[in-house]
Design a protein around this motif. Structure first.
Motif, PDB file in Angstrom:
ATOM      1  N   HIS A  44       0.934  -1.239  -0.039  1.00 57.80           N
ATOM      2  CA  HIS A  44       0.108   0.078   0.006  1.00 57.80           C
ATOM      3  C   HIS A  44       0.882   1.419  -0.105  1.00 57.80           C
ATOM      4  O   HIS A  44       0.621   2.318  -0.836  1.00 57.80           O
ATOM      5  N   LYS A  45       2.024   1.144   0.814  1.00 53.21           N
ATOM      6  CA  LYS A  45       2.967   2.594   0.894  1.00 53.21           C
ATOM      7  C   LYS A  45       3.567   2.697  -0.495  1.00 53.21           C
ATOM      8  O   LYS A  45       3.732   4.104  -0.930  1.00 53.21           O
ATOM      9  N   VAL A  46       3.842   1.671  -1.139  1.00 53.05           N
ATOM     10  CA  VAL A  46       4.644   1.845  -2.503  1.00 53.05           C
ATOM     11  C   VAL A  46       3.714   2.018  -3.682  1.00 53.05           C
ATOM     12  O   VAL A  46       3.731   3.065  -4.283  1.00 53.05           O
ATOM     13  N   PHE A  47       2.600   1.286  -3.765  1.00 51.08           N
ATOM     14  CA  PHE A  47       1.543   1.239  -4.853  1.00 51.08           C
ATOM     15  C   PHE A  47       0.322   2.221  -4.638  1.00 51.08           C
ATOM     16  O   PHE A  47      -0.272   2.406  -5.674  1.00 51.08           O
ATOM     17  N   GLY A  48      -0.128   1.962  -3.421  1.00 54.39           N
ATOM     18  CA  GLY A  48      -1.301   2.561  -3.271  1.00 54.39           C
ATOM     19  C   GLY A  48      -2.578   1.406  -3.294  1.00 54.39           C
ATOM     20  O   GLY A  48      -2.434   0.649  -4.323  1.00 54.39           O
ATOM     21  N   ALA A  49      -3.493   1.414  -2.246  1.00 57.26           N
ATOM     22  CA  ALA A  49      -4.565   0.346  -2.495  1.00 57.26           C
ATOM     23  C   ALA A  49      -5.410   0.210  -3.692  1.00 57.26           C
ATOM     24  O   ALA A  49      -5.700  -0.434  -4.337  1.00 57.26           O
ATOM     25  N   SER A  50      -5.662   1.793  -4.265  1.00 56.79           N
ATOM     26  CA  SER A  50      -6.390   1.938  -5.271  1.00 56.79           C
ATOM     27  C   SER A  50      -5.889   1.325  -6.509  1.00 56.79           C
ATOM     28  O   SER A  50      -6.521   0.628  -7.296  1.00 56.79           O
ATOM     29  N   ASN A  51      -4.723   1.685  -6.680  1.00 57.77           N
ATOM     30  CA  ASN A  51      -3.769   1.021  -7.927  1.00 57.77           C
ATOM     31  C   ASN A  51      -3.741  -0.388  -7.845  1.00 57.77           C
ATOM     32  O   ASN A  51      -3.930  -1.083  -8.881  1.00 57.77           O
ATOM     33  N   VAL A  52      -3.315  -0.874  -6.594  1.00 56.99           N
ATOM     34  CA  VAL A  52      -3.276  -2.623  -6.588  1.00 56.99           C
ATOM     35  C   VAL A  52      -4.462  -3.215  -6.833  1.00 56.99           C
ATOM     36  O   VAL A  52      -4.886  -4.218  -7.597  1.00 56.99           O
ATOM     37  N   SER A  53      -5.816  -2.625  -6.565  1.00 57.84           N
ATOM     38  CA  SER A  53      -7.160  -3.016  -6.543  1.00 57.84           C
ATOM     39  C   SER A  53      -7.417  -3.076  -8.346  1.00 57.84           C
ATOM     40  O   SER A  53      -8.010  -3.959  -8.645  1.00 57.84           O
ATOM     41  N   LEU A  79      11.192   0.028  -0.706  1.00 52.79           N
ATOM     42  CA  LEU A  79      11.358   0.455   0.567  1.00 52.79           C
ATOM     43  C   LEU A  79      12.857   0.350   0.961  1.00 52.79           C
ATOM     44  O   LEU A  79      13.160   1.508   1.633  1.00 52.79           O
ATOM     45  N   LYS A  80      13.746  -0.573   0.746  1.00 55.02           N
ATOM     46  CA  LYS A  80      14.805  -0.655   1.092  1.00 55.02           C
ATOM     47  C   LYS A  80      15.773   0.261   0.345  1.00 55.02           C
ATOM     48  O   LYS A  80      16.873   0.736   0.642  1.00 55.02           O
ATOM     49  N   ASP A  81      15.410   0.290  -0.993  1.00 54.47           N
ATOM     50  CA  ASP A  81      16.361   1.141  -2.238  1.00 54.47           C
ATOM     51  C   ASP A  81      15.525   1.926  -2.727  1.00 54.47           C
ATOM     52  O   ASP A  81      14.869   1.571  -3.974  1.00 54.47           O
ATOM     53  N   PRO A  82      14.845   3.188  -2.327  1.00 52.63           N
ATOM     54  CA  PRO A  82      13.761   3.838  -3.225  1.00 52.63           C
ATOM     55  C   PRO A  82      14.217   4.605  -4.588  1.00 52.63           C
ATOM     56  O   PRO A  82      13.450   4.538  -5.387  1.00 52.63           O
ATOM     57  N   VAL A  83      15.582   4.304  -4.712  1.00 50.26           N
ATOM     58  CA  VAL A  83      16.057   4.879  -6.245  1.00 50.26           C
ATOM     59  C   VAL A  83      15.969   3.738  -7.213  1.00 50.26           C
ATOM     60  O   VAL A  83      15.476   3.845  -8.250  1.00 50.26           O
ATOM     61  N   TYR A  84      16.523   2.586  -6.945  1.00 53.29           N
ATOM     62  CA  TYR A  84      16.766   1.627  -7.847  1.00 53.29           C
ATOM     63  C   TYR A  84      16.027   0.529  -7.687  1.00 53.29           C
ATOM     64  O   TYR A  84      15.826  -0.331  -8.579  1.00 53.29           O
ATOM     65  N   GLY A  85      15.586   0.175  -6.399  1.00 58.11           N
ATOM     66  CA  GLY A  85      14.483  -0.972  -6.211  1.00 58.11           C
ATOM     67  C   GLY A  85      15.061  -2.249  -6.837  1.00 58.11           C
ATOM     68  O   GLY A  85      16.267  -2.486  -6.261  1.00 58.11           O
ATOM     69  N   CYS A  86      14.248  -3.226  -7.447  1.00 59.98           N
ATOM     70  CA  CYS A  86      14.765  -4.223  -8.100  1.00 59.98           C
ATOM     71  C   CYS A  86      16.070  -4.169  -8.855  1.00 59.98           C
ATOM     72  O   CYS A  86      16.898  -5.231  -8.691  1.00 59.98           O
ATOM     73  N   ILE A  87      16.053  -3.326  -9.552  1.00 62.81           N
ATOM     74  CA  ILE A  87      17.271  -3.099 -10.453  1.00 62.81           C
ATOM     75  C   ILE A  87      18.431  -2.984  -9.863  1.00 62.81           C
ATOM     76  O   ILE A  87      19.451  -3.456 -10.087  1.00 62.81           O
ATOM     77  N   GLY A  88      18.444  -2.369  -8.575  1.00 59.42           N
ATOM     78  CA  GLY A  88      19.709  -2.070  -7.716  1.00 59.42           C
ATOM     79  C   GLY A  88      20.127  -3.415  -7.133  1.00 59.42           C
ATOM     80  O   GLY A  88      21.249  -3.785  -7.053  1.00 59.42           O
ATOM     81  N   ALA A  89      19.086  -4.303  -6.719  1.00 64.30           N
ATOM     82  CA  ALA A  89      19.446  -5.533  -6.384  1.00 64.30           C
ATOM     83  C   ALA A  89      19.939  -6.189  -7.384  1.00 64.30           C
ATOM     84  O   ALA A  89      20.861  -7.097  -7.141  1.00 64.30           O
ATOM     85  N   ILE A  90      19.493  -6.463  -8.632  1.00 62.77           N
ATOM     86  CA  ILE A  90      20.073  -7.187  -9.698  1.00 62.77           C
ATOM     87  C   ILE A  90      21.446  -6.701 -10.278  1.00 62.77           C
ATOM     88  O   ILE A  90      22.380  -7.493 -10.070  1.00 62.77           O
TER      89      ILE A  90
END
Length: 163
Positions: A44-53, A79-90
């Motif tokens: 909800h914090k990242v995407f919003g409940a309305s968007n997820v719905s 939430l751990k890496d607000p700039v890169y997200g999954c791409i940063g982990a990869i």
């Protein structure tokens, strides 16, 4: 499949967090059980409940659980890496893989040197797949991924953006 399990009488995590009454037709209930409150809070914090719905409404029912799993993972990493997200982990894992490949190349070179120059170190060395895998870029040529160099590595910044 988790989305088709019978529901308990308690509200789902989404309805609990949003402080609303959970209806039998709640789109979140099959995927965010009441015990998944923290997971839904992150989504909800990242995407919003309305968007997820809306997203869950557009996805075929048989793919919704995988969609929720992906959203939960992306939210956690974002939430751990607000700039890169999954791409940063990869990118971090790719950097680690290059470092390990370098270490493997150094170890193989030392093993070859200690074996007296004998090219036949092990039966696996005759494998073309292994030879291709071990055809490494010298470590000195590797770009260390940080800051703007990560952007250049992940994206071809010379190309115009896709519209």
């Amino acid at each position: 499949m988790r989305g088709h399990e019978p529901r308990s009488s308690s509200s789902c995590a989404a309805c609990k967090l949003l402080k609303r009454r959970c209806t039998p037709t709640c789109i979140f209930a099959p995927y965010f059980r009441s015990s998944d409150l923290i997971t839904f809070a992150k989504v909800h914090k990242v995407f919003g409940a309305s968007n997820v719905s809306k997203l869950l409404g557009e996805v075929p029912e048989e793919q919704r659980q995988e969609t929720v799993n992906s959203l939960a993972y992306e939210a956690e990493v974002r939430l751990k890496d607000p700039v890169y997200g999954c791409i940063g982990a990869i990118a971090s894992l790719q950097k680690k893989m290059l470092e390990l490949q370098h270490d493997l190349a150094v170890a193989r070179t030392r093993l070859l040197a200690h074996s007296g120059g004998n090219n036949h170190v092990s039966p696996l060395d005759n494998s073309p797949e292994l030879a291709a895998f071990l055809d490494l870029v010298p470590y000195s040529d590797l770009m260390l991924l940080d800051g703007s160099s990560l952007d250049a590595y992940l994206y071809d910044l010379g190309q115009p953006p896709f519209v």
